[in-house]
Design an enzyme around this catalytic site. Structure first.
Site, short mmCIF file in Angstrom:
data_model
loop_
_atom_site.label_atom_id
_atom_site.label_comp_id
_atom_site.label_asym_id
_atom_site.label_seq_id
_atom_site.Cartn_x
_atom_site.Cartn_y
_atom_site.Cartn_z
N LYS A 11 0.81 -1.32 -0.07
CA LYS A 11 0.06 -0.08 -0.01
C LYS A 11 0.89 1.19 0.08
CE LYS A 11 -3.84 -2.35 2.15
NZ LYS A 11 -5.10 -2.51 3.27
N TYR A 51 -12.29 -2.07 -3.77
CA TYR A 51 -13.03 -2.23 -2.27
C TYR A 51 -14.49 -2.32 -2.32
CZ TYR A 51 -8.10 -2.10 -0.28
OH TYR A 51 -6.77 -2.59 -0.09
N PHE A 59 -15.21 3.53 7.07
CA PHE A 59 -13.97 3.88 6.75
C PHE A 59 -13.75 3.99 5.07
CE2 PHE A 59 -14.15 -0.77 7.40
CZ PHE A 59 -13.72 -1.04 6.31
N ARG A 87 -2.27 -14.60 4.37
CA ARG A 87 -2.80 -13.91 5.70
C ARG A 87 -2.45 -13.90 6.77
NH1 ARG A 87 -7.19 -10.37 4.07
NH2 ARG A 87 -7.24 -10.42 6.50
N THR A 93 -5.59 -7.17 10.50
CA THR A 93 -5.99 -5.82 9.91
C THR A 93 -5.29 -4.70 10.74
OG1 THR A 93 -7.93 -6.85 9.03
CG2 THR A 93 -7.96 -4.53 8.76
N ARG A 104 2.44 -6.75 8.75
CA ARG A 104 1.79 -5.60 9.30
C ARG A 104 2.50 -5.12 10.51
NH1 ARG A 104 -4.41 -7.19 7.34
NH2 ARG A 104 -4.19 -5.93 5.50
N ASN A 114 -2.11 -0.20 6.64
CA ASN A 114 -1.58 -1.29 7.20
C ASN A 114 -0.73 -2.30 6.25
OD1 ASN A 114 -3.57 -2.22 5.63
ND2 ASN A 114 -5.00 -3.40 6.99
N HIS A 117 -2.04 -5.54 1.38
CA HIS A 117 -3.39 -6.28 1.21
C HIS A 117 -3.28 -7.65 1.16
CE1 HIS A 117 -7.13 -7.14 -0.47
NE2 HIS A 117 -6.77 -7.97 -1.24
N GLU A 128 -9.17 -10.63 -8.02
CA GLU A 128 -8.34 -9.45 -7.73
C GLU A 128 -7.04 -9.66 -8.61
OE1 GLU A 128 -9.59 -9.08 -3.05
OE2 GLU A 128 -7.47 -9.78 -3.51
N1 UDP Z 1 -9.79 -0.57 6.87
C1 UDP Z 1 -9.90 0.73 7.56
N2 UDP Z 1 -10.62 0.54 8.84
C2 UDP Z 1 -11.06 -0.47 9.59
C3 UDP Z 1 -10.96 -1.60 8.87
C4 UDP Z 1 -10.39 -1.80 7.46
O1 UDP Z 1 -9.38 1.65 7.34
O2 UDP Z 1 -11.79 -0.22 10.55
C5 UDP Z 1 -8.97 -0.64 5.55
C6 UDP Z 1 -7.82 -1.31 5.99
O3 UDP Z 1 -6.75 -0.70 5.14
C7 UDP Z 1 -8.04 -2.68 5.26
C8 UDP Z 1 -8.82 -2.51 4.33
O4 UDP Z 1 -9.87 -1.37 4.83
O5 UDP Z 1 -6.81 -3.38 4.95
C9 UDP Z 1 -9.70 -3.66 3.94
O6 UDP Z 1 -10.27 -4.17 5.03
P1 UDP Z 1 -10.67 -5.71 5.27
O7 UDP Z 1 -11.50 -5.82 6.66
O8 UDP Z 1 -10.93 -6.46 4.22
O9 UDP Z 1 -9.07 -6.13 5.97
P2 UDP Z 1 -8.02 -6.98 5.34
O10 UDP Z 1 -8.73 -8.10 4.53
O11 UDP Z 1 -7.10 -5.97 4.41
O12 UDP Z 1 -7.29 -7.48 6.58
MG MG Z 2 -10.01 -7.94 3.22
#
Ligand code: UDP
Ligand code: MG
Length: 140
Positions: A11, A51, A59, A87, A93, A104, A114, A117, A128
């Site tokens: 990112k 997204y 958010f 993951r 996250t 992370r 974070n 992705h 994707e």
């Molecule tokens: N995100 C955020 N605030 C939150 C949760 C997610 O800004 O409370 C952002 C963060 O960059 C995250 C992305 O949205 O990586 C996608 O969210 P997801 O729940 O899919 O998390 P990920 O799969 O990336 O762990």
């Molecule tokens: Mg996700």
């Protein structure tokens, strides 16, 4: 081939920190093969589509402006059990709860910024990957 690829993006904030090389090194040392790679500036339309599942979340707007704030590196990673294993390497996250040794934990700034992705399912890994790469950009 189901189950052995995942999609990642480094990112914008990790790019600004100069962490891309270290993140790619962690990925390779964990046994993933990089089978596609590009640097790219996402447009607002790109980020909103990528997204889309989060479009009603509070958010969302912040996420879109962050993800378009600078270039990303997109990559396709190959390994047995790629989605789940990546993951794990990525960490949670919210980096406050991420384990030591995860991408992370090492490089995230906060829950939005974070570092990277990772796809959350085999279906999404395929979707994707197709969003960012043409077939002829994937080297297998
Ligand atoms: N995100 C955020 N605030 C939150 C949760 C997610 O800004 O409370 C952002 C963060 O960059 C995250 C992305 O949205 O990586 C996608 O969210 P997801 O729940 O899919 O998390 P990920 O799969 O990336 O762990
Ligand atoms: Mg996700």
């Amino acid at each position: 081939m189901a189950g052995n690829i995942t999609f990642t993006m480094i990112k914008p904030e990790a790019m600004r920190k100069g962490a891309a090389g270290a993140i790619l090194k962690m990925i390779q040392e964990a046994g993933f093969e990089i089978i596609a790679l590009k640097m790219k500036q996402m447009s607002t339309k790109d980020a909103e589509e990528f997204y889309a599942v989060h479009k009603d979340r509070p958010f969302f707007d912040g996420l879109i402006s962050f993800m378009t704030s600078g270039p990303i590196i997109a990559a396709v990673l190959k390994k047995e059990n790629a989605v789940e294993d990546y993951r794990k390497l990525l960490g949670t996250t919210n980096p406050e709860t991420a384990d030591e040794g995860t991408i992370r934990k090492a490089f995230a700034t906060n829950v939005t910024m974070n570092a990277a992705h990772g796809s959350d399912s085999d279906d999404n890994a395929a979707i994707e990957t197709a969003f960012h790469f043409d077939k002829n950009e994937i080297i297998e």
